[in-house]
Write a protein that holds these residues in place. Structure first.
Motif, short mmCIF file in Angstrom:
data_model
loop_
_atom_site.label_atom_id
_atom_site.label_comp_id
_atom_site.label_asym_id
_atom_site.label_seq_id
_atom_site.Cartn_x
_atom_site.Cartn_y
_atom_site.Cartn_z
N CYS A 26 54.42 40.60 34.80
CA CYS A 26 53.08 40.97 35.23
C CYS A 26 53.02 42.49 35.39
CB CYS A 26 52.75 40.28 36.55
SG CYS A 26 51.24 40.90 37.29
N ILE A 28 51.13 44.21 37.12
CA ILE A 28 50.73 44.65 38.46
C ILE A 28 51.89 44.59 39.43
CG2 ILE A 28 49.22 44.22 40.43
CD1 ILE A 28 47.13 43.21 38.44
N HIS A 29 52.44 43.40 39.65
CA HIS A 29 53.53 43.36 40.63
C HIS A 29 54.89 43.63 39.98
CE1 HIS A 29 53.14 38.94 39.80
NE2 HIS A 29 54.43 39.07 39.71
N ASP A 49 48.94 34.11 36.02
CA ASP A 49 50.00 34.83 36.71
C ASP A 49 50.48 34.00 37.90
OD1 ASP A 49 51.75 36.68 37.68
OD2 ASP A 49 50.21 37.81 38.75
N CYS A 53 48.16 37.29 40.65
CA CYS A 53 47.25 38.37 40.29
C CYS A 53 46.06 37.81 39.50
CB CYS A 53 47.95 39.43 39.46
SG CYS A 53 49.31 40.21 40.33
ZN LIG Z 1 51.08 39.65 39.15
#
Ligand SMILES: [Zn+2]
Length: 138
Positions: A26, A28-29, A49, A53
């Protein structure tokens, strides 16, 4: 380039697990694991996800939009067959537009401006539209 290829091109640690199915990190994280599941179904790309997310956020981070997940331009909702995705997208647009109007009005009111009646009516209409759009998004 297919919709899936465009997406996979921007993700890291991509691994194909089956025809039309991939996993990736992912954006984002950004953990070392591959929490992102990508599936290609009927020219559409579905993202999930497992880290929780939101798809919109994931796409924003990698510079894509929801329309990039579609092979072809979106067909217009056919009569008698409501297109849920289409409805939600329209609702988001409405919320975006109306909230901007409300924000401007709120600033004026906060600054002590007395809004003319026509603008107050428009404000009520905005409130109605936001309420209706929020219902669609539920
Ligand atoms: Zn994520």
């Amino acid at each position: 380039m297919s919709a899936a290829a465009k997406l996979l091109d921007r993700l890291e640690r991509v691994k194909q697990v089956a025809p039309g199915r991939w996993i990736a990190s992912c954006p984002i994280h950004n953990t070392k694991g591959q929490a992102l599941s990508i599936r290609e179904v009927d020219g559409r790309v579905l993202i999930h996800d497992f880290g929780g997310c939101v798809t919109d956020e994931i796409l924003r981070v990698i510079g894509l939009t929801v329309s990039d997940l579609f092979e072809r331009p979106l067909p217009h909702a056919k009569s008698g067959k409501p297109n849920q995705w289409h409805a939600r997208n329209g609702a988001f647009e409405t919320i975006h537009k109306e909230c901007r109007l409300v924000a401007i009005a709120a600033e004026s009111i906060a600054a002590g401006v007395l809004l003319p009646e026509v603008e107050r009516d428009r404000l009520c209409l905005a409130a109605e539209r936001i309420r209706a759009a929020v219902e669609v998004c539920r």
